[in-house]
Design a protein around this motif. Structure first.
Motif, PDB file in Angstrom:
ATOM      1  N   ILE B  26       0.849  -1.202   0.000  1.00 36.37           N
ATOM      2  CA  ILE B  26       0.000   0.000   0.000  1.00 36.37           C
ATOM      3  C   ILE B  26       0.887   1.257   0.000  1.00 36.37           C
ATOM      4  N   GLY B  27       1.981   1.201   0.787  1.00 38.38           N
ATOM      5  CA  GLY B  27       2.901   2.336   0.859  1.00 38.38           C
ATOM      6  C   GLY B  27       3.452   2.673  -0.520  1.00 38.38           C
ATOM      7  N   SER B  28       3.857   1.640  -1.277  1.00 35.53           N
ATOM      8  CA  SER B  28       4.409   1.897  -2.614  1.00 35.53           C
ATOM      9  C   SER B  28       3.311   2.369  -3.567  1.00 35.53           C
ATOM     10  N   GLU B  29       2.109   1.863  -3.368  1.00 32.46           N
ATOM     11  CA  GLU B  29       0.979   2.287  -4.214  1.00 32.46           C
ATOM     12  C   GLU B  29       0.634   3.757  -3.963  1.00 32.46           C
ATOM     13  N   ILE B  30       0.828   4.199  -2.725  1.00 28.83           N
ATOM     14  CA  ILE B  30       0.555   5.610  -2.395  1.00 28.83           C
ATOM     15  C   ILE B  30       1.440   6.514  -3.253  1.00 28.83           C
ATOM     16  N   VAL B  31       2.694   6.097  -3.461  1.00 26.53           N
ATOM     17  CA  VAL B  31       3.611   6.907  -4.266  1.00 26.53           C
ATOM     18  C   VAL B  31       3.154   6.905  -5.733  1.00 26.53           C
ATOM     19  N   ILE B  32       2.724   5.739  -6.229  1.00 24.37           N
ATOM     20  CA  ILE B  32       2.284   5.641  -7.631  1.00 24.37           C
ATOM     21  C   ILE B  32       1.045   6.520  -7.859  1.00 24.37           C
ATOM     22  N   PHE B  33      -0.005   6.268  -7.082  1.00 25.61           N
ATOM     23  CA  PHE B  33      -1.258   7.009  -7.292  1.00 25.61           C
ATOM     24  C   PHE B  33      -1.142   8.453  -6.807  1.00 25.61           C
ATOM     25  N   GLY B  34      -0.359   8.670  -5.749  1.00 29.67           N
ATOM     26  CA  GLY B  34      -0.139  10.039  -5.260  1.00 29.67           C
ATOM     27  C   GLY B  34       0.516  10.883  -6.346  1.00 29.67           C
ATOM     28  N   GLY B  35       1.491  10.294  -7.050  1.00 27.33           N
ATOM     29  CA  GLY B  35       2.152  10.992  -8.148  1.00 27.33           C
ATOM     30  C   GLY B  35       1.168  11.335  -9.257  1.00 27.33           C
ATOM     31  N   LEU B  36       0.290  10.364  -9.580  1.00 29.51           N
ATOM     32  CA  LEU B  36      -0.718  10.584 -10.623  1.00 29.51           C
ATOM     33  C   LEU B  36      -1.661  11.722 -10.240  1.00 29.51           C
TER      34      LEU B  36
END
Lengths: 122, 191
Positions: B26-36
């Motif tokens: 989830i932490g890594s996904e936050i960076v992916i979607f947060g960037g988007l």
């Protein structure tokens, strides 16, 4: 992690989320900018926090997980701040970013694509 | 047959290994979607005419999909609730209701995209539509992955095996729901 929570508790949270969804759809229909920001984006934050706290059980999760998630949000914030200054100002005193300036007008945005897609004569 | 012990809990954190791993995902996904999402906010602010493109997205379809995902989140938390009480049949049932929710979400998305593409709003139409298809597409791929994992776990649950995994897929599914909660106002409401 949800040993002491009843199923009805989750149904109540879901019902509140649906009420918030209805408000977030109806609010922007009034076409008042500040109201749109509050009802659409403010409520999105509230809904996300409710799902995280009650469905993902972050409200009773160990602190380590909070540190982990906050750290990742800070990384996103760092990227945001690092690139925002460049993206938000496509021209300066001694330089200009023509690609960014062109994209400021919708006509340029669309025409750039239409030029690429124009059929070639045979 | 191996007799190696299996670490199920990290002593440092006191969190079961599987759950800790999901939180890191989830932490890594936050960076992916947060960037988007951050990209959208920056570009939308820079190019106000994106609002004209956003006006062509269907608020009704987006709202129905938000309802579907919120409801599927309820089902998966009820599956977790049932699994903790060893009610494996109920957990199996709720997991498949959640998968049904994911399928409904994808079907609505398919109809929506078909209509938009038919109208000429393709991924190359302009920057807004490029963003729209990229963000919603990455999100939809997460929905598909969640449904596949959930289906695999459901058959384990039916055999009364690996019941704690229901909580793990639940955490992932709720995160996918949260991403949509933010995509909905950005793509469908801010016009």
């Amino acid at each position: 992690m949800s040993e002491h929570t009843s199923a009805m508790h989750y149904v109540k949270i879901w019902a509140v989320l649906l009420v918030l969804l209805i408000i977030s759809v109806l609010g922007p229909m009034l076409e008042v900018k500040i109201l749109t920001l509050i009802t659409a984006f403010g409520i999105a934050v509230v809904k996300a926090l409710m799902v995280a706290a009650y469905f993902m059980h972050l409200n009773i999760e160990k602190r380590y997980v909070w540190y982990l998630l906050v750290m990742m949000l800070l990384v996103v914030g760092m990227f945001f701040v690092g690139t925002a200054s460049d993206i938000m100002k496509p021209d300066g005193r001694n330089w200009v970013n023509r690609a960014a300036q062109d994209l400021r007008t919708p006509a340029a945005d669309v025409s750039a694509d239409s030029q690429q897609q124009a059929p070639t004569a045979h | 047959m191996s007799t190696m012990p299996i670490a199920t809990t990290r002593s440092m954190t006191g969190i079961p290994t599987g759950r800790l791993a999901v939180w890191w995902v989830i932490g890594s996904e936050i960076v992916i979607f947060g960037g988007l999402l951050a990209c959208y906010l920056l570009l939308r602010n820079l190019y106000p005419h994106w609002g004209e493109s956003a006006a062509h997205t269907s608020t009704l379809a987006g709202a129905i999909n938000t309802f579907v995902l919120l409801t599927s989140s309820l089902f998966v938390v009820l599956a977790h609730h049932a699994a903790e009480r060893k009610r494996h049949i109920a957990a199996f049932f709720y997991l498949w209701l959640t998968i049904g929710g994911g399928l409904t979400f994808l079907l609505i998305k398919a109809f929506e995209w078909s209509y938009e593409i038919a109208q000429g709003y393709t991924i190359t139409a302009n920057l807004f539509w490029s963003y729209y298809y990229t963000a919603a597409g990455i999100h939809a791929s997460h929905v598909i992955v969640g449904m596949i994992i959930m289906a695999i776990i459901s058959f384990d649950v039916l055999r009364q095996r690996n019941l704690p995994r229901v909580e793990l897929i639940g955490i992932y599914w709720h995160f996918v729901d949260i991403v949509w909660i933010f995509l909905f106002p950005l793509l469908y409401i801010a016009k």
